[in-house]
Design an enzyme around this catalytic site. Sequence first.
Site, PDB file in Angstrom:
ATOM      1  N   GLY A  13      72.049  14.438  38.429  1.00 18.34           N
ATOM      2  CA  GLY A  13      73.121  13.537  37.978  1.00 18.34           C
ATOM      3  C   GLY A  13      72.547  12.422  37.110  1.00 18.34           C
ATOM      4  O   GLY A  13      72.987  11.274  37.199  1.00 18.34           O
ATOM      5  N   ARG A  16      74.315   9.804  33.423  1.00 16.93           N
ATOM      6  CA  ARG A  16      75.151   8.593  33.352  1.00 16.93           C
ATOM      7  C   ARG A  16      74.951   7.768  34.632  1.00 16.93           C
ATOM      8  O   ARG A  16      74.301   8.218  35.586  1.00 16.93           O
ATOM      9  CB  ARG A  16      76.619   8.954  33.151  1.00 16.93           C
ATOM     10  CG  ARG A  16      77.297   9.482  34.400  1.00 16.93           C
ATOM     11  CD  ARG A  16      78.782   9.713  34.171  1.00 16.93           C
ATOM     12  NE  ARG A  16      79.473   9.769  35.444  1.00 16.93           N
ATOM     13  CZ  ARG A  16      80.597  10.446  35.656  1.00 16.93           C
ATOM     14  NH1 ARG A  16      81.156  11.111  34.668  1.00 16.93           N
ATOM     15  NH2 ARG A  16      81.173  10.441  36.839  1.00 16.93           N
ATOM     16  N   VAL A  65      74.559  20.936  41.875  1.00 13.72           N
ATOM     17  CA  VAL A  65      73.597  20.857  42.984  1.00 13.72           C
ATOM     18  C   VAL A  65      74.135  21.457  44.279  1.00 13.72           C
ATOM     19  O   VAL A  65      73.369  21.756  45.198  1.00 13.72           O
ATOM     20  CB  VAL A  65      73.115  19.410  43.264  1.00 13.72           C
ATOM     21  CG1 VAL A  65      72.359  18.828  42.091  1.00 13.72           C
ATOM     22  CG2 VAL A  65      74.257  18.506  43.695  1.00 13.72           C
ATOM     23  N   ASN A  91      69.997  12.117  43.192  1.00 12.12           N
ATOM     24  CA  ASN A  91      70.963  11.053  42.879  1.00 12.12           C
ATOM     25  C   ASN A  91      72.394  11.555  42.775  1.00 12.12           C
ATOM     26  O   ASN A  91      73.332  10.834  43.109  1.00 12.12           O
ATOM     27  CB  ASN A  91      70.556  10.380  41.556  1.00 12.12           C
ATOM     28  CG  ASN A  91      71.689   9.569  40.965  1.00 12.12           C
ATOM     29  OD1 ASN A  91      71.977   8.457  41.402  1.00 12.12           O
ATOM     30  ND2 ASN A  91      72.380  10.155  39.974  1.00 12.12           N
ATOM     31  N   SER A 151      73.731   5.321  50.162  1.00 11.40           N
ATOM     32  CA  SER A 151      74.741   4.273  49.917  1.00 11.40           C
ATOM     33  C   SER A 151      74.800   3.389  51.157  1.00 11.40           C
ATOM     34  O   SER A 151      74.458   3.843  52.262  1.00 11.40           O
ATOM     35  CB  SER A 151      76.119   4.930  49.710  1.00 11.40           C
ATOM     36  OG  SER A 151      77.147   3.969  49.847  1.00 11.40           O
ATOM     37  N   TYR A 164      82.764  10.513  52.895  1.00 11.56           N
ATOM     38  CA  TYR A 164      81.671   9.940  52.095  1.00 11.56           C
ATOM     39  C   TYR A 164      80.644   9.275  53.019  1.00 11.56           C
ATOM     40  O   TYR A 164      79.427   9.507  52.890  1.00 11.56           O
ATOM     41  CB  TYR A 164      82.248   8.925  51.101  1.00 11.56           C
ATOM     42  CG  TYR A 164      81.239   8.354  50.129  1.00 11.56           C
ATOM     43  CD1 TYR A 164      80.783   9.101  49.040  1.00 11.56           C
ATOM     44  CD2 TYR A 164      80.733   7.055  50.269  1.00 11.56           C
ATOM     45  CE1 TYR A 164      79.863   8.575  48.131  1.00 11.56           C
ATOM     46  CE2 TYR A 164      79.827   6.526  49.371  1.00 11.56           C
ATOM     47  CZ  TYR A 164      79.392   7.289  48.300  1.00 11.56           C
ATOM     48  OH  TYR A 164      78.470   6.766  47.409  1.00 11.56           O
ATOM     49  N   ILE A 197      77.739  -0.829  42.799  1.00 13.09           N
ATOM     50  CA  ILE A 197      77.075  -0.724  41.493  1.00 13.09           C
ATOM     51  C   ILE A 197      78.134  -0.372  40.445  1.00 13.09           C
ATOM     52  O   ILE A 197      78.977   0.513  40.672  1.00 13.09           O
ATOM     53  CB  ILE A 197      75.977   0.381  41.521  1.00 13.09           C
ATOM     54  CG1 ILE A 197      75.055   0.239  42.750  1.00 13.09           C
ATOM     55  CG2 ILE A 197      75.187   0.366  40.206  1.00 13.09           C
ATOM     56  CD1 ILE A 197      74.182  -0.978  42.806  1.00 13.09           C
TER      57      ILE A 197
HETATM   58  P1  NAD Z   1      78.757   8.564  38.620  1.00 18.16           P
HETATM   59  O1  NAD Z   1      79.986   9.291  38.977  1.00 18.16           O
HETATM   60  O2  NAD Z   1      78.800   7.544  37.544  1.00 18.16           O
HETATM   61  O3  NAD Z   1      77.588   9.579  38.262  1.00 18.16           O
HETATM   62  C1  NAD Z   1      77.288  10.660  39.108  1.00 18.16           C
HETATM   63  C2  NAD Z   1      76.567  11.724  38.309  1.00 18.16           C
HETATM   64  O4  NAD Z   1      76.324  12.844  39.176  1.00 18.16           O
HETATM   65  C3  NAD Z   1      77.403  12.220  37.160  1.00 18.16           C
HETATM   66  O5  NAD Z   1      76.588  12.437  36.042  1.00 18.16           O
HETATM   67  C4  NAD Z   1      77.969  13.541  37.687  1.00 18.16           C
HETATM   68  O6  NAD Z   1      78.281  14.471  36.688  1.00 18.16           O
HETATM   69  C5  NAD Z   1      76.816  14.010  38.547  1.00 18.16           C
HETATM   70  N1  NAD Z   1      77.251  14.983  39.534  1.00 18.16           N
HETATM   71  C6  NAD Z   1      78.306  14.880  40.376  1.00 18.16           C
HETATM   72  N2  NAD Z   1      78.420  16.001  41.116  1.00 18.16           N
HETATM   73  C7  NAD Z   1      77.413  16.818  40.738  1.00 18.16           C
HETATM   74  C8  NAD Z   1      77.013  18.111  41.121  1.00 18.16           C
HETATM   75  N3  NAD Z   1      77.682  18.787  42.045  1.00 18.16           N
HETATM   76  N4  NAD Z   1      75.928  18.656  40.532  1.00 18.16           N
HETATM   77  C9  NAD Z   1      75.238  17.981  39.577  1.00 18.16           C
HETATM   78  N5  NAD Z   1      75.584  16.748  39.152  1.00 18.16           N
HETATM   79  C10 NAD Z   1      76.663  16.177  39.732  1.00 18.16           C
HETATM   80  O7  NAD Z   1      78.252   7.913  39.978  1.00 18.16           O
HETATM   81  P2  NAD Z   1      77.140   6.805  40.275  1.00 18.16           P
HETATM   82  O8  NAD Z   1      77.840   5.599  40.687  1.00 18.16           O
HETATM   83  O9  NAD Z   1      76.133   6.745  39.203  1.00 18.16           O
HETATM   84  O10 NAD Z   1      76.504   7.451  41.594  1.00 18.16           O
HETATM   85  C11 NAD Z   1      75.212   8.030  41.658  1.00 18.16           C
HETATM   86  C12 NAD Z   1      74.805   8.119  43.116  1.00 18.16           C
HETATM   87  O11 NAD Z   1      74.766   6.820  43.684  1.00 18.16           O
HETATM   88  C13 NAD Z   1      75.774   8.927  43.977  1.00 18.16           C
HETATM   89  O12 NAD Z   1      75.039   9.682  44.918  1.00 18.16           O
HETATM   90  C14 NAD Z   1      76.584   7.855  44.672  1.00 18.16           C
HETATM   91  O13 NAD Z   1      77.112   8.304  45.890  1.00 18.16           O
HETATM   92  C15 NAD Z   1      75.554   6.780  44.846  1.00 18.16           C
HETATM   93  N6  NAD Z   1      76.086   5.441  45.025  1.00 18.16           N
HETATM   94  C16 NAD Z   1      76.881   4.852  44.088  1.00 18.16           C
HETATM   95  C17 NAD Z   1      77.339   3.560  44.309  1.00 18.16           C
HETATM   96  C18 NAD Z   1      78.196   2.809  43.321  1.00 18.16           C
HETATM   97  O14 NAD Z   1      78.682   1.723  43.662  1.00 18.16           O
HETATM   98  N7  NAD Z   1      78.393   3.298  42.121  1.00 18.16           N
HETATM   99  C19 NAD Z   1      77.002   2.883  45.481  1.00 18.16           C
HETATM  100  C20 NAD Z   1      76.197   3.519  46.412  1.00 18.16           C
HETATM  101  C21 NAD Z   1      75.732   4.780  46.169  1.00 18.16           C
END
Ligand code: NAD
Length: 260
Positions: A13, A16, A65, A91, A151, A164, A197
């Site tokens: 991932g 982005r 994934v 990620n 998270s 989640y 984030i």
């Molecule tokens: P996002 O949605 O901006 O990006 C997630 C990325 O993962 C995207 O590029 C998406 O295409 C990819 N993805 C999703 N499912 C997939 C799959 N099955 N196979 C391959 N790629 C896949 O999200 P983000 O905020 O950047 O989150 C990234 C990680 O951080 C995640 O695991 C999320 O749970 C975790 N997280 C995010 C936050 C937040 O506040 N944004 C907080 C805590 C944890």
Amino acid sequence: MSTSTKKVALVTGGTRGIGLGIARQLASDGFNLAVNGRRGEQEVAAALEELKTLGTDVLYCQADVAIASGRAGMVEQIRAKFGRLDVLVNNAGVAPEVRADLLEATEESFDRLMGINLRGPYFLTQLVARWMVEQRAADPSFSGCIVNVSSVSATEASVNRGDYCLSKAGVAMATKLWAARLAEFGIQVYEVRPGVIRTDMTSSVTDKYDKLIAEGLTVEPRWGNPEDVGKAVGVLARGELSYATGNVILVDGGLTLPRL
Ligand code: NAD
């Protein structure tokens, strides 16, 4: 197959949000990169080009994934292109499509989140760990690093997204399990636990978190950025916390800091 002279990191991932923040950091730290995503290469070309400008060789691995053949294909692509893999950053992850109360939430959403957020990284770790063990046997100076992005939901109960929370709590235990299993092979495993984030994932709840942060949700009065998480992963990937396997690094601006 040629073997990369630079260390190689795979970021799932990574095109982005937080994943791109991590990929930028690792590229700046001198890693060659394998970047995974679900979208076609044309759709993520801008992110890949940006990473290349940081002086790194970038391989794009289009795969889901959650699907075993997708995970295996990624690892094969990396073997063919770089001949080595030093760092895995699990990620990729998703939030539920609908934030549904525990009394209403569906099994479909539960299965989707478990597949992408927990089963996918758990078995990708298994696959990569087997290869890292091989690399260690061939070269005793090899050291691997695996980072799971979880998270604060691993510990904080949100009753409108139990699926989640459970998936991320599972990632926390998976980190401990793999850390215990892989230490003898010089492979460290860590959990990086972000708070709120600013990414596409949280774009639909901007107003909610703006308000909560203004009211003191975090000790540091701001949203986190992908760069904040990237910096933490960089410290781990560079081996700067090498006698600390199994640990959790909180990147949450103090969201989970107990206060009176
Ligand atoms: P996002 O949605 O901006 O990006 C997630 C990325 O993962 C995207 O590029 C998406 O295409 C990819 N993805 C999703 N499912 C997939 C799959 N099955 N196979 C391959 N790629 C896949 O999200 P983000 O905020 O950047 O989150 C990234 C990680 O951080 C995640 O695991 C999320 O749970 C975790 N997280 C995010 C936050 C937040 O506040 N944004 C907080 C805590 C944890």
